[in-house]
Scaffold this motif. Structure first.
Motif: not given
Lengths: 918, 98
Positions: A27-36, B64-65, A39, A65, B62
């Motif tokens: 979840e963390e890694w996907l969250g970062e990638i999707e957030g990127q 959660r972060r 943005e 990314t 997306r």
């Protein structure tokens, strides 16, 4: 596409992350990638709306990314390593609690502990004992020898030509002159060099002479070996000079057992043969010269008297200076190796060859370490050690398999407990650790029992063993390794298997769920164990049958006949002396009231041909030269013709029936002429030492001297050895009156036990100097191989008993396991009216079924063994009920005993509790 | 004693960069270094993490972060380390002048 690739990398990397963290990590890694991505989109939209370039400091591309996503595998790996470390930490921590729990659990199951300790302790103690015996043989202290590691044994090699045989290389002992030359040129690699030459002696101190083996030794002998005297001093170089006072050292055992350990022995005079020697000292206990005694051999049968070598020069019968008969031993100088010693002696050997080109052509010296015993190659030693150790280690391995079985059964019984532990949050590693601690505790207990057992075994075996047996560092290291192996085999494997079951099934099922594949494997294991132990017992039984057959085969005449070999060669007799002694002894014996008849013989081997046979035909016959009364004395039954008369001589022979059949297949052989090559026993042939054998493919002879001989009589075959039922074909010739060299007395008497001493006395009266007169019954001679058969039979039988013991433990484990699996079923049976007797019968039937299969398999193994043994031993039939039924009965009895405890446990099952557990 | 990587990550966090990719950009360190460093710092209690509100992530469309921030002891360690590194850099200035 790049973002999709980045996501894919994250998903694949997630497989490496420990399962408990995986979801959050992904979840963390996907969250970062999707957030990127989001943005980036937002940024582009903002730019478009504003219609101008923003001051966004870090323009991000999808490339970035993707590159960042490549860090995911690294992150995953570092997490995996961290969690492994964590597991290890928890596995190591808390072992103290585990030990406490294990001790508590084991003290509740004393019978389980006892079974395990017996199973493993037996194998361990036998293995450790055998190992320490091997260790002593190869590296141990030798009585009377200092620093065995630097002692070397030396032998000489050179080319020898023997008449009619060509040249060959041969390794031989040293002659006295070889020793002098090599000792003078040995160089600094050897700090000392000495030789010993064995010789039989008759020694007397005041009273009757006793026979002993002795040795002539060079002056440095005891210095080289580093021997310390038990009393007085040992021989020195000044004793080994011509003209020195006659000094002797006697062995501890000769002194203690034959001379009653008299205190003032040092300085006393003893008679060796007919010469007086002064005893200067007593060798230490157990010391028997360069070679130590065999296992079970009395040191008295080895060297127990040492005389200086120069005394050998004019000793009757001792080989002269040029004949090789001395064993050499050397001491490596500090820092020298076998190689430096070898090259140092090569120079001396070259000098030897130069000095005596005829007899010492191509001479060289071989050097072997004394520490490695008597074998040439380390490989052979390794082979021997492996072979000897494999037997006890097999027993130990069976024990391990059994304990593994027991532990598995116990783990099944404890499945519920383990499941509760799992449910309370214990990891599999923790459960395995608990079971490992249990295995370690059991293995340590067994190791202790094994160590004690080994010490007891060694103490029991010590009297029969020539070297001191000790549990030293080598043995300790071996035992530690062994215990580690035992823990691995009997503890860890079942722990792993047991927790797998518990982990899979958890609380959902009761203990009834059993892996049928497991139990089938376990049944097979038990059947194989039973079969092997039964096969061993049957083999041992067959050998014992053979032993009885051997005793039954003894010819009746042999039971009342005494045999004594007179080795007159040692006295330097001429043929006239020999004849005088022979006639004298025979006359004295024949006049003795208890003697029925007495004869002299000289047994040899002949080649014989019929009148028409080709000379290349090789056919051997035993028999030999005998006096006229021999046939009566030996109990030979006359079949045709007559036996010898004292007047017979030269070309007449009496043959055994088998020879007669060979020569004259039909009709009477009496009067037939045949040909014989007879080994000469005339004076010229004495001291002929054949040093080489013909090499294969080379004909040993081109012509054979054959003598025509006429058959005057035929006697029935006389069996010679218990282990060889078809008797040797035999040819008997009249003993020539000028026959020289050793001969054998044969005395028929009605009281062999009392007569043995009388025969010795008669010989001693006729020739007091004669050493080594051993009087045996012909029966003992006939049964000379039975001792070995008995030892083999007993050791195989012993192993069989141990194997059976272990198999019964294995059977017990399986039965206990089965009962625990069938708890509910038995409960239901009892609830609907089965009586305890029925339940006990149920369990017994199962055990007996295994035993029946085991017995059948055992007989299947034993039959080919018996067929193989039949060709090597007398009186063995493959289906001998006397050898087969008792072991099968024992197996059945053991089965019933091993089933008894589980059966009783089954009968005690409370139906209500069993059903409530359901 | 903090490693350079840990120091950079802590500094980035103290300057308000909150999540992994952001810290990567601020420190110019690769992701394979930043994330393990974050895990180590969190395990030793210098950093704590919290998950983003579900609502805000849904709004952005997306997952959660995970946001990181310094703990109290993280701040102490950082200031101590900064002081030390400053002292060291002065040492080098002196040497270069001399």
């Amino acid at each position: 596409v790049k973002t999709a690739l980045a996501r894919a990398i994250v998903h694949v990397s997630a497989c490496l992350v420990p399962a408990s963290l995986r979801a959050r990590w992904r979840e963390e890694w996907l969250g970062e990638i999707e957030g990127q991505r989001a943005e980036g989109r937002g940024q582009r939209a903002g730019q478009r709306a504003a219609g101008k370039r923003t001051a966004w400091k870090r323009p991000r591309s999808n490339w970035r990314t993707l590159r960042a996503a490549f860090g995911a595998p690294r992150d995953a790996i570092s997490l995996r390593i961290e969690s492994a470390r964590q597991t290890l930490r928890t596995a190591v921590a808390g072992w103290r609690t585990d030990v406490r729990q294990v001790v508590r659990a084991l003290s509740d199951a004393p019978s389980h502990v006892a079974t395990v300790v017996i199973c493993l302790g037996t194998g361990t103690s036998i293995s450790v004992a055998v190992f320490s015996a091997l260790n002593a043989m190869l590296f141990g202290e030798v009585p009377g020898m200092a620093d065995r590691g630097s002692l070397v044994r030396l032998s000489l090699g050179y080319e020898i030509a023997t008449e009619g045989m060509g040249r060959g290389r041969s390794f031989v002992p040293w002659s006295a002159s070889d020793f002098e030359m090599l000792d003078a040129s040995r160089g600094p690699a050897l700090s000392g060099l000495a030789v010993e030459g064995f010789w039989p002696f008759a020694v007397s101190l005041d009273r009757e002479a006793v026979d002993t083996r002795g040795a002539f030794v060079s002056g440095h002998y005891f210095d080289v070996l580093g021997t310390q005297p038990a009393l007085g001093r040992l021989l020195r170089t000044e004793d080994d000079r011509p003209g020195a006072p006659a000094a002797a050292v006697i062995g501890f055992h000769l002194w203690r057992d034959r001379f009653d350990g008299v205190l003032n022995i040092v300085g006393r005079s003893i008679l060796v043969g007919d010469r007086a020697f002064t005893v200067v000292g007593v060798a230490p206990a157990g010391f028997t010269g360069i070679q130590f005694a065999d296992i079970g051999e009395n040191p008295l049968e080895r060297t127990q008297l040492w005389l200086p070598l120069h005394q050998a020069a004019n000793w009757p019968g001792v080989p002269h200076r040029e004949l090789p008969w001395l064993n050499a031993v050397g001491r490596l100088a500090p820092g020298a190796t076998l190689d430096t010693a070898r090259s140092a002696l090569t120079a001396g050997a070259g000098r030897l060859a130069a000095a005596n080109p005829a007899a010492r052509r191509g001479a060289y010296v071989t050097v072997r370490s004394h520490a490695l015993g008597f074998n040439d190659s380390p490989f052979e030693i390794l082979q021997g050690v492996t072979l000897l150790l494999s037997l006890p280690l097999t027993v130990l391995a069976i024990g391990c398999a059994n304990v593994a079985n027991l532990q598995l059964a116990r783990a099944t019984e404890r499945a519920r407990e383990l499941s509760v532990r799992f449910a309370l949050g214990a990891s599999r590693a923790q459960i395995v650790r608990l079971l490992t601690v249990e295995a370690c505790v059991l293995a340590l207990l067994s190791a202790a029992a094994g160590w004690i057992g080994a010490a007891l075994l060694l103490r029991t075996a010590q009297p029969a063993f020539p070297l001191p047996l000790a549990l030293d560092g080598h043995v300790l290291a071996f035992s530690v390794g062994l215990t580690a192996g035992v823990i691995g085999l009997s503890g860890l494997a079942p722990a792993w298997l047991g927790t797998r079951r518990a982990a899979l099934e958890g609380l959902k099922s009761s203990t009834r769920a059993g892996g049928s594949a497991h139990s089938r494997l376990r049944h097979a294991l038990v059947i194989v164990q039973m079969a092997l132990s039964l096969a061993l017992l049957v083999t041992s039984g067959l050998l014992l049958t053979s032993l009885r057959a051997m005793h039954d085969n003894v010819p009746p005449a042999a039971r009342t006949t005494l045999v004594a070999r007179l080795d007159v060669d040692t006295l330097g007799y001429s043929s006239a002396d020999t004849r005088r002694l022979r006639d004298d002894v025979l006359a004295r014996l024949e006049s003795h009231p208890r003697v029925q008849s007495a004869a002299a013989e000289r047994m040899l081997e002949f080649r014989y041909w019929s009148a028409t046979d080709d000379i290349s035909l090789t056919r051997f016959a035993g028999g030999g030269y005998v006096t006229a009364s021999w046939f009566q004395t030996a109990g030979a039954r006359l079949v045709a013709g007559r036996t010898f008369q004292p007047s017979d001589g030269g070309a007449t022979a009496v043959v055994s029936e088998s020879v007669a059949r060979q020569l004259v297949p039909a009709g009477s052989a009496v009067g037939t002429l045949f040909y014989l090559n007879s080994p000469a026993i005339t004076p010229q042939s004495r001291h002929t030492i054949v040093l080489t054998r013909p090499t294969p493919g080379q004909s040993p002879e081109t012509s054979v001297a054959r003598h025509p001989v006429e058959i005057i009589g035929v006697v029935a075959d006389i069996p010679q050895r218990a282990d060889d039922p078809p008797p040797d074909p035999a040819v008997y010739l009249p003993l020539p009156s000028d026959a020289a060299g050793m001969f054998t007395l044969r005395v028929r008497t009605n009281d062999p036990d009392a007569m043995a001493r009388q025969v010795r006395d008669v010989v001693r009266q006729a020739e007091p100097r004669l050493p080594g007169v051993a009087v045996q019954t012909a029966e003992a001679l006939f049964l000379r191989d039975s001792g070995e058969v008995r030892a083999v039979a007993l050791s195989i039988g012993g192993l069989g008993v141990v194997a059976l013991l272990l198999a019964s433990a294995g059977l017990y484990a399986v039965m206990a396991y089965l009962v625990s699996l069938r708890r509910q079923e038995i409960g239901i049976r009892m609830a609907i009216g089965a009586r305890p007797g029925d339940v006990i019968g149920l369990v017994f039937r199962q055990g007996v079924r295994l035993a029946v299969f085991g017995s059948l398999a055992g007989f299947a193994i034993a039959t080919p063994i018996a067929l193989g043994l039949r060709s090597a031993f007398v009186g063995i039939s493959p289906f001998d009920p006397a050898a087969m039924l008792p072991p099968a009965g024992v197996l059945m009895a053991v089965t019933l005993m091993a089933s008894a405890i589980p059966a009783r446990r089954a009968a005690k099952i409370d139906p209500i509790r069993a059903l409530r557990d359901e | 004693m903090l490693s350079y990587t840990a120091l950079f990550v802590l500094q980035a966090l103290s300057q308000g960069h909150k999540f992994g990719f952001d810290i990567m950009d601020a420190t110019q360190l690769p992701s394979g270094t930043v994330y393990p460093a974050l895990r180590r710092l969190e395990a030793s209690g210098l950093v704590e993490s919290a998950w983003e509100e579900n609502a805000s992530s849904r709004k952005a469309g997306r997952p959660r972060r995970r946001y990181y921030q310094l703990t109290r002891s993280g701040r102490e360690q950082l200031s101590e380390a900064e002081t030390r590194y400053r002292a060291v850099s002065k040492l080098f200035e002196k040497r270069s002048r001399a």
